[in-house]
Design a protein around this motif. Structure first.
Motif, PDB file in Angstrom:
ATOM      1  N   TYR A  90       0.841  -1.130  -0.016  1.00  0.00           N
ATOM      2  CA  TYR A  90       0.100  -0.139   0.101  1.00  0.00           C
ATOM      3  C   TYR A  90       0.932   0.982  -0.164  1.00  0.00           C
ATOM      4  O   TYR A  90       0.564   2.155  -0.850  1.00  0.00           O
ATOM      5  N   LEU A  91       1.952   1.294   0.945  1.00  0.00           N
ATOM      6  CA  LEU A  91       2.660   2.573   0.965  1.00  0.00           C
ATOM      7  C   LEU A  91       3.407   2.642  -0.276  1.00  0.00           C
ATOM      8  O   LEU A  91       3.692   3.874  -0.638  1.00  0.00           O
ATOM      9  N   GLU A  92       3.869   1.441  -0.960  1.00  0.00           N
ATOM     10  CA  GLU A  92       4.579   1.561  -2.433  1.00  0.00           C
ATOM     11  C   GLU A  92       3.888   2.158  -3.201  1.00  0.00           C
ATOM     12  O   GLU A  92       4.120   3.231  -4.090  1.00  0.00           O
ATOM     13  N   ALA A  93       2.476   1.769  -3.229  1.00  0.00           N
ATOM     14  CA  ALA A  93       1.422   2.219  -4.358  1.00  0.00           C
ATOM     15  C   ALA A  93       1.401   3.694  -4.084  1.00  0.00           C
ATOM     16  O   ALA A  93       0.926   4.640  -5.168  1.00  0.00           O
ATOM     17  N   GLN A  94       1.312   4.191  -2.774  1.00  0.00           N
ATOM     18  CA  GLN A  94       1.173   5.602  -2.348  1.00  0.00           C
ATOM     19  C   GLN A  94       2.266   6.500  -2.566  1.00  0.00           C
ATOM     20  O   GLN A  94       2.207   7.727  -2.652  1.00  0.00           O
ATOM     21  N   GLY A  95       3.337   6.066  -2.799  1.00  0.00           N
ATOM     22  CA  GLY A  95       4.748   6.578  -2.691  1.00  0.00           C
ATOM     23  C   GLY A  95       4.857   7.423  -1.539  1.00  0.00           C
ATOM     24  O   GLY A  95       5.477   8.592  -1.435  1.00  0.00           O
ATOM     25  N   ALA A  96       4.468   6.671  -0.352  1.00  0.00           N
ATOM     26  CA  ALA A  96       4.595   7.311   0.841  1.00  0.00           C
ATOM     27  C   ALA A  96       6.048   7.225   1.496  1.00  0.00           C
ATOM     28  O   ALA A  96       6.778   6.529   1.257  1.00  0.00           O
ATOM     29  N   GLU A  97       6.507   8.384   2.087  1.00  0.00           N
ATOM     30  CA  GLU A  97       7.781   8.498   2.786  1.00  0.00           C
ATOM     31  C   GLU A  97       8.133   7.276   3.867  1.00  0.00           C
ATOM     32  O   GLU A  97       9.295   7.234   3.907  1.00  0.00           O
ATOM     33  N   GLU A  98       7.003   6.877   4.378  1.00  0.00           N
ATOM     34  CA  GLU A  98       7.081   5.628   5.188  1.00  0.00           C
ATOM     35  C   GLU A  98       7.456   4.266   4.549  1.00  0.00           C
ATOM     36  O   GLU A  98       7.715   3.446   5.678  1.00  0.00           O
ATOM     37  N   LEU A  99       7.705   4.215   3.397  1.00  0.00           N
ATOM     38  CA  LEU A  99       7.864   2.792   2.715  1.00  0.00           C
ATOM     39  C   LEU A  99       9.220   2.377   3.266  1.00  0.00           C
ATOM     40  O   LEU A  99       9.336   1.280   3.553  1.00  0.00           O
ATOM     41  N   ALA A 100      10.406   3.160   3.219  1.00  0.00           N
ATOM     42  CA  ALA A 100      11.513   2.676   3.677  1.00  0.00           C
ATOM     43  C   ALA A 100      11.494   2.008   4.991  1.00  0.00           C
ATOM     44  O   ALA A 100      12.110   0.996   5.219  1.00  0.00           O
ATOM     45  N   THR A 101      11.081   2.770   5.785  1.00  0.00           N
ATOM     46  CA  THR A 101      10.797   2.117   7.434  1.00  0.00           C
ATOM     47  C   THR A 101      10.209   0.980   7.254  1.00  0.00           C
ATOM     48  O   THR A 101      10.485   0.048   7.956  1.00  0.00           O
ATOM     49  N   ALA A 102       8.737   1.047   6.679  1.00  0.00           N
ATOM     50  CA  ALA A 102       8.435  -0.435   6.683  1.00  0.00           C
ATOM     51  C   ALA A 102       8.857  -1.437   6.029  1.00  0.00           C
ATOM     52  O   ALA A 102       8.594  -2.584   6.514  1.00  0.00           O
ATOM     53  N   GLN A 103       9.684  -1.200   4.941  1.00  0.00           N
ATOM     54  CA  GLN A 103      10.367  -2.401   4.352  1.00  0.00           C
ATOM     55  C   GLN A 103      11.597  -2.807   5.335  1.00  0.00           C
ATOM     56  O   GLN A 103      11.664  -3.989   5.477  1.00  0.00           O
ATOM     57  N   GLY A 104      12.287  -1.978   6.182  1.00  0.00           N
ATOM     58  CA  GLY A 104      13.134  -2.456   7.168  1.00  0.00           C
ATOM     59  C   GLY A 104      12.660  -3.210   8.286  1.00  0.00           C
ATOM     60  O   GLY A 104      13.019  -4.212   8.596  1.00  0.00           O
ATOM     61  N   VAL A 105      11.391  -2.838   8.599  1.00  0.00           N
ATOM     62  CA  VAL A 105      10.742  -3.837   9.556  1.00  0.00           C
ATOM     63  C   VAL A 105      10.376  -5.100   8.865  1.00  0.00           C
ATOM     64  O   VAL A 105      10.597  -6.042   9.821  1.00  0.00           O
ATOM     65  N   LEU A 106       9.748  -5.029   7.881  1.00  0.00           N
ATOM     66  CA  LEU A 106       9.313  -6.355   7.278  1.00  0.00           C
ATOM     67  C   LEU A 106      10.825  -7.264   7.161  1.00  0.00           C
ATOM     68  O   LEU A 106      10.714  -8.448   7.454  1.00  0.00           O
ATOM     69  N   GLU A 107      11.971  -6.661   6.930  1.00  0.00           N
ATOM     70  CA  GLU A 107      13.076  -7.473   6.606  1.00  0.00           C
ATOM     71  C   GLU A 107      13.427  -8.144   7.982  1.00  0.00           C
ATOM     72  O   GLU A 107      13.983  -9.425   8.297  1.00  0.00           O
ATOM     73  N   GLN A 108      13.172  -7.683   9.167  1.00  0.00           N
ATOM     74  CA  GLN A 108      13.647  -7.903  10.241  1.00  0.00           C
ATOM     75  C   GLN A 108      12.628  -9.090  10.796  1.00  0.00           C
ATOM     76  O   GLN A 108      12.997 -10.053  11.269  1.00  0.00           O
ATOM     77  N   MET A 109      11.229  -8.703  10.588  1.00  0.00           N
ATOM     78  CA  MET A 109      10.394  -9.865  10.683  1.00  0.00           C
ATOM     79  C   MET A 109      10.575 -11.036   9.922  1.00  0.00           C
ATOM     80  O   MET A 109      10.508 -12.333  10.702  1.00  0.00           O
ATOM     81  N   GLU A 110      10.932 -11.212   8.633  1.00  0.00           N
ATOM     82  CA  GLU A 110      10.883 -12.341   8.055  1.00  0.00           C
ATOM     83  C   GLU A 110      12.375 -12.869   8.169  1.00  0.00           C
ATOM     84  O   GLU A 110      12.393 -14.238   8.127  1.00  0.00           O
ATOM     85  N   ALA A 111      13.403 -12.326   8.879  1.00  0.00           N
ATOM     86  CA  ALA A 111      14.512 -12.884   9.313  1.00  0.00           C
ATOM     87  C   ALA A 111      14.573 -13.921  10.765  1.00  0.00           C
ATOM     88  O   ALA A 111      15.155 -14.768  10.822  1.00  0.00           O
ATOM     89  N   SER A 112      13.541 -13.475  11.152  1.00  0.00           N
ATOM     90  CA  SER A 112      12.777 -14.275  12.417  1.00  0.00           C
ATOM     91  C   SER A 112      12.046 -15.442  12.303  1.00  0.00           C
ATOM     92  O   SER A 112      11.954 -16.485  12.916  1.00  0.00           O
ATOM     93  N   VAL A 113      11.011 -15.217  11.331  1.00  0.00           N
ATOM     94  CA  VAL A 113       9.893 -16.107  11.351  1.00  0.00           C
ATOM     95  C   VAL A 113      10.297 -17.409  10.774  1.00  0.00           C
ATOM     96  O   VAL A 113       9.885 -18.340  11.360  1.00  0.00           O
ATOM     97  N   LEU A 114      11.450 -17.578   9.896  1.00  0.00           N
ATOM     98  CA  LEU A 114      11.835 -18.858   9.520  1.00  0.00           C
ATOM     99  C   LEU A 114      12.190 -19.701  10.673  1.00  0.00           C
ATOM    100  O   LEU A 114      11.922 -21.175  10.552  1.00  0.00           O
ATOM    101  N   ASP A 115      12.768 -19.357  11.587  1.00  0.00           N
ATOM    102  CA  ASP A 115      13.171 -20.179  12.787  1.00  0.00           C
ATOM    103  C   ASP A 115      12.052 -20.655  13.279  1.00  0.00           C
ATOM    104  O   ASP A 115      12.200 -21.670  14.272  1.00  0.00           O
ATOM    105  N   LEU A 116      11.041 -20.045  13.371  1.00  0.00           N
ATOM    106  CA  LEU A 116       9.674 -20.544  14.180  1.00  0.00           C
ATOM    107  C   LEU A 116       8.929 -21.454  13.521  1.00  0.00           C
ATOM    108  O   LEU A 116       8.132 -22.345  13.979  1.00  0.00           O
ATOM    109  N   ILE A 117       9.153 -21.735  12.017  1.00  0.00           N
ATOM    110  CA  ILE A 117       8.383 -22.743  11.270  1.00  0.00           C
ATOM    111  C   ILE A 117       9.378 -23.907  10.942  1.00  0.00           C
ATOM    112  O   ILE A 117       8.784 -24.746  10.251  1.00  0.00           O
TER     113      ILE A 117
END
Length: 305
Positions: free
Chosen positions: A249-276
């Protein structure tokens, strides 16, 4: 915790500060479209990459004189996990995949050598055999499309008559196949493409009793085929789905918060594989060389098929 699309939509809006009023690109339908794309194109690939048998189901086909059998239409990517034969006693033997360029090496009759793929079909070589009665096609089932309506929540189950009492049967008819979706993680479709024999009073859906899964329970869902009110992913992946959808959504809107949201996503995905993975912490998976001296050869195991 609310794992349904209601909870998912609230999580997406919270992560991207999206107002609840319908705006261009931010309406519920838009956000669910983002979520469905992320499930199909990103998250399924991540989950399958750990090779821990998530999303796996099988389809049994009665063998006839035909040599080709269609791959299940709900197979993710049109891919198969395994092809095997099952006899009348339930004994299962895996079939090896053959290279189409080498079919001339398997022209003898009286012995089933394996199979090859042709478009959307599994083709047996040289033909089916009466020794085995069933062709079993195992595959990774494509997660159902997320919806916010058009499903029923089960409040009572009559295992004798097959009558399911639901809060609403709106949209469900005797000509619309349904799926029975589990309300607990990983929210799989327990039975798929079932055709109701009766729909009455807006709250009762009758399905052939023999088709009801043994673990169907109150609060599970009756959905139109290939639809679900809950993401069909392990619960640990639901925050990832919400964050991914927020990023789109942020990407489609060209929002300034996109970079921050992508960084959070990368951190989340780095952790989730260890859980499954691994799915079983104790012990290790045994590997058998089926083509070695102790493992035996597939050709000998299939001799006489």
């Amino acid at each position: 915790m609310d794992y349904t699309t209601v909870g998912l939509l609230a999580s997406i809006r919270r992560r991207a500060s999206i107002p609840t009023t319908a705006t261009t690109g931010g309406a519920n339908a838009d956000l669910l479209a983002y979520a469905n794309e992320e499930i199909r194109l990103r998250l399924c690939a991540q989950i399958l990459s750990v090779r821990e048998e998530y999303l796996v189901r099988s389809s049994d086909v009665t063998l006839t004189s035909a040599t080709s059998y269609r791959i299940p239409h709900r197979a993710l990517g049109g891919k198969l996990r395994r092809v095997s034969l099952v006899d009348a006693n339930g004994h299962e033997v895996e079939l090896p995949r053959l290279e189409p360029e080498r079919l001339e090496d398997f022209t003898s009759t009286g012995q089933l050598f394996g199979y090859y793929l042709r478009s959307a079909y599994v083709v047996l070589v040289p033909s089916a055999s009466s020794t085995f009665t069933t062709l079993r096609l195992s595959y990774h089932c494509r997660p159902n499309e997320l919806v916010a309506s058009g499903f029923g929540i089960i409040s009572a189950i009559n295992t004798t008559t097959g009558v399911l009492t639901v809060d609403s049967s709106t949209g469900i008819t005797t000509s619309t196949p349904v799926d029975l979706v589990k309300a607990t993680s990983p929210f799989e479709s327990m039975s798929i493409d079932l055709t109701p024999t009766a729909v009455a009073d807006g709250t009762h859906v009758t399905i052939l009793a023999a088709s009801l899964p043994s673990d169907l329970a109150v609060n599970d869902y009756v959905c139109l085929a290939q639809q679900s009110p809950v993401p069909q992913l392990p619960a640990e992946y639901h925050p990832i789905l919400a964050q991914r959808s927020a990023v789109k959504y942020l990407e489609a809107q060209g929002a300034e918060e996109l970079a921050t949201a992508q960084g959070v996503l990368e951190q989340m995905e780095a952790s989730v594989l260890d859980l499954i993975t691994p799915r079983v912490d104790a012990g290790c998976q045994k590997i058998i060389n089926r083509h070695g001296t102790l493992g035996g050869s597939w050709r000998y195991r299939l001799r006489g098929v």
